[in-house]
Design a protein around this motif. Structure first.
Motif, PDB file in Angstrom:
ATOM      1  N   ARG A   1       0.830  -1.215   0.000  1.00 23.40           N
ATOM      2  CA  ARG A   1       0.000   0.000   0.000  1.00 23.40           C
ATOM      3  C   ARG A   1       0.853   1.248   0.000  1.00 23.40           C
ATOM      4  O   ARG A   1       0.519   2.262  -0.587  1.00 23.40           O
ATOM      5  CB  ARG A   1      -0.931  -0.027   1.215  1.00 23.40           C
ATOM      6  CG  ARG A   1      -2.130  -0.960   1.020  1.00 23.40           C
ATOM      7  CD  ARG A   1      -3.048  -0.913   2.217  1.00 23.40           C
ATOM      8  NE  ARG A   1      -2.374  -1.464   3.397  1.00 23.40           N
ATOM      9  CZ  ARG A   1      -2.939  -1.497   4.593  1.00 23.40           C
ATOM     10  NH1 ARG A   1      -4.165  -1.002   4.754  1.00 23.40           N
ATOM     11  NH2 ARG A   1      -2.285  -2.011   5.604  1.00 23.40           N
ATOM     12  N   ARG A   2       1.978   1.166   0.645  1.00 19.36           N
ATOM     13  CA  ARG A   2       2.866   2.342   0.686  1.00 19.36           C
ATOM     14  C   ARG A   2       3.499   2.605  -0.672  1.00 19.36           C
ATOM     15  O   ARG A   2       3.621   3.752  -1.102  1.00 19.36           O
ATOM     16  CB  ARG A   2       3.951   2.102   1.751  1.00 19.36           C
ATOM     17  CG  ARG A   2       4.825   3.316   1.970  1.00 19.36           C
ATOM     18  CD  ARG A   2       5.809   3.033   3.087  1.00 19.36           C
ATOM     19  NE  ARG A   2       6.648   4.205   3.349  1.00 19.36           N
ATOM     20  CZ  ARG A   2       7.642   4.222   4.243  1.00 19.36           C
ATOM     21  NH1 ARG A   2       7.906   3.123   4.969  1.00 19.36           N
ATOM     22  NH2 ARG A   2       8.344   5.320   4.428  1.00 19.36           N
ATOM     23  N   ARG A   3       3.876   1.519  -1.374  1.00 25.37           N
ATOM     24  CA  ARG A   3       4.436   1.691  -2.712  1.00 25.37           C
ATOM     25  C   ARG A   3       3.393   2.250  -3.701  1.00 25.37           C
ATOM     26  O   ARG A   3       3.681   3.108  -4.530  1.00 25.37           O
ATOM     27  CB  ARG A   3       4.956   0.373  -3.217  1.00 25.37           C
ATOM     28  CG  ARG A   3       6.195  -0.143  -2.472  1.00 25.37           C
ATOM     29  CD  ARG A   3       6.562  -1.508  -2.960  1.00 25.37           C
ATOM     30  NE  ARG A   3       7.691  -2.062  -2.201  1.00 25.37           N
ATOM     31  CZ  ARG A   3       8.167  -3.297  -2.377  1.00 25.37           C
ATOM     32  NH1 ARG A   3       7.584  -4.126  -3.268  1.00 25.37           N
ATOM     33  NH2 ARG A   3       9.185  -3.704  -1.652  1.00 25.37           N
ATOM     34  N   GLY A   4       2.133   1.763  -3.566  1.00 29.32           N
ATOM     35  CA  GLY A   4       1.091   2.260  -4.450  1.00 29.32           C
ATOM     36  C   GLY A   4       0.788   3.739  -4.225  1.00 29.32           C
ATOM     37  O   GLY A   4       0.488   4.476  -5.158  1.00 29.32           O
ATOM     38  N   ALA A   5       0.912   4.202  -2.984  1.00 24.43           N
ATOM     39  CA  ALA A   5       0.666   5.615  -2.706  1.00 24.43           C
ATOM     40  C   ALA A   5       1.742   6.486  -3.310  1.00 24.43           C
ATOM     41  O   ALA A   5       1.495   7.602  -3.711  1.00 24.43           O
ATOM     42  CB  ALA A   5       0.575   5.819  -1.189  1.00 24.43           C
ATOM     43  N   ARG A   6       3.003   5.996  -3.353  1.00 24.65           N
ATOM     44  CA  ARG A   6       4.083   6.783  -3.937  1.00 24.65           C
ATOM     45  C   ARG A   6       3.933   6.888  -5.444  1.00 24.65           C
ATOM     46  O   ARG A   6       4.235   7.932  -6.032  1.00 24.65           O
ATOM     47  CB  ARG A   6       5.420   6.154  -3.610  1.00 24.65           C
ATOM     48  CG  ARG A   6       5.806   6.302  -2.112  1.00 24.65           C
ATOM     49  CD  ARG A   6       7.153   5.668  -1.878  1.00 24.65           C
ATOM     50  NE  ARG A   6       7.555   5.810  -0.473  1.00 24.65           N
ATOM     51  CZ  ARG A   6       8.692   5.324   0.019  1.00 24.65           C
ATOM     52  NH1 ARG A   6       9.554   4.672  -0.783  1.00 24.65           N
ATOM     53  NH2 ARG A   6       8.970   5.501   1.292  1.00 24.65           N
ATOM     54  N   LEU A   7       3.479   5.831  -6.144  1.00 27.23           N
ATOM     55  CA  LEU A   7       3.306   5.872  -7.582  1.00 27.23           C
ATOM     56  C   LEU A   7       2.134   6.769  -7.969  1.00 27.23           C
ATOM     57  O   LEU A   7       2.150   7.463  -8.960  1.00 27.23           O
ATOM     58  CB  LEU A   7       3.088   4.450  -8.101  1.00 27.23           C
ATOM     59  CG  LEU A   7       4.272   3.492  -7.908  1.00 27.23           C
ATOM     60  CD1 LEU A   7       3.902   2.088  -8.385  1.00 27.23           C
ATOM     61  CD2 LEU A   7       5.485   4.005  -8.678  1.00 27.23           C
TER      62      LEU A   7
END
Length: 264
Positions: free
Chosen positions: A258-264
């Motif tokens: 979820r953290r990676r998706g928020a950065r993208l």
């Protein structure tokens, strides 16, 4: 030893307490007549005055190296103070009563420093015996106890507190383990059955425990549900650790995604 006349007069008439004082009849050195004098004993010095109100003493007798003893004389209640030596003088005195004579003889015999020295030696000897014992063995101060005078009274005992017995399934049980206090005789179980009497006690004097209440049999349905629950639940610590560890790992992976998706 030099004796100052003024110092002796001051010491004889000062307010310091006297060991003994009173009227005595003193026989003269040249004439055998008795003269009534007022005597005052202070320490090892015996002062005598012409009158009780006199400010200066007529003479003084130093009570060292002498003996006090009763003597035969025409006067009643007579005693003598004798000094060692051929040229020493002997003082002959007479009291007014038997009690006064005994009091004077006792106080004069204890007035010298030689007597005090003997008393101190005797007290030191008794102290050594108390410390080391009569046979020479060492006695520590903690082991020595003074003797109590009179009859010894036993200390009053406080009433004992009631003993709380352990319980199992809501009912009182007994324990025959050593060191465990037994319940009182008036105790009864919670189901209404009285505790066994002394007749049911064993040979050693310990009461027998009461019979345990009958266990309730579980139904077949309850047994099945309990077995299923026991089969599903982990039984050891390792299984619990592995199970929660996997769950923590899965939650951490979800959080990272979820953290990676928020950065993208």
């Amino acid at each position: 030893m030099k004796l100052n006349e003024r110092s002796l007069a001051f010491y004889a008439t000062c307010d310091s307490p006297a060991d003994n004082a009173g009227f005595l009849y003193k026989r003269g050195e040249r004439h055998t007549a008795y003269h009534r004098r007022w005597f005052v004993l202070k320490g090892n010095m015996l002062f005598y005055f012409e009158e009780r109100e006199s400010r200066e003493p007529v003479g003084v007798i130093v009570l060292e190296g002498c003996t006090v003893e009763l003597c035969d004389s025409a006067e009643e209640f007579t005693f003598a103070i004798r000094f060692g030596g051929t040229k020493s003088r002997t003082y002959v005195l007479a009291a007014e009563s038997q009690a006064a004579m005994e009091s004077w003889v006792k106080s004069l015999s204890r007035a010298s420093f030689d007597y005090m020295r003997l008393v101190v030696r005797e007290l030191e000897k008794q102290l050594e015996e108390m410390r080391w014992g009569p046979a020479g063995g060492c006695r520590t101060p903690s082991s020595w106890k003074p003797k109590r005078l009179g009859t010894e009274r036993s200390p009053e005992r406080l009433p004992a507190l009631p003993i709380v017995s352990p319980k199992e399934n809501g009912c009182a049980v007994w324990s025959n383990a050593p060191g465990v206090d037994q319940p009182p005789d008036s105790f009864s179980c919670c189901d209404g059955h009285p505790r066994p009497t002394d007749a049911t006690a064993n040979a050693e004097g310990h009461p027998r425990p009461p019979p345990l209440p009958p266990r309730r049999r579980a139904l077949s349905s309850e047994v099945g549900s309990a077995g299923a629950t026991a089969a599903e639940s982990p039984s050891t610590f390792c299984q619990l650790h592995e199970r929660y560890g996997q769950e923590v790992t899965r939650l951490r992976q979800d959080w990272l995604e979820r953290r990676r998706g928020a950065r993208l």
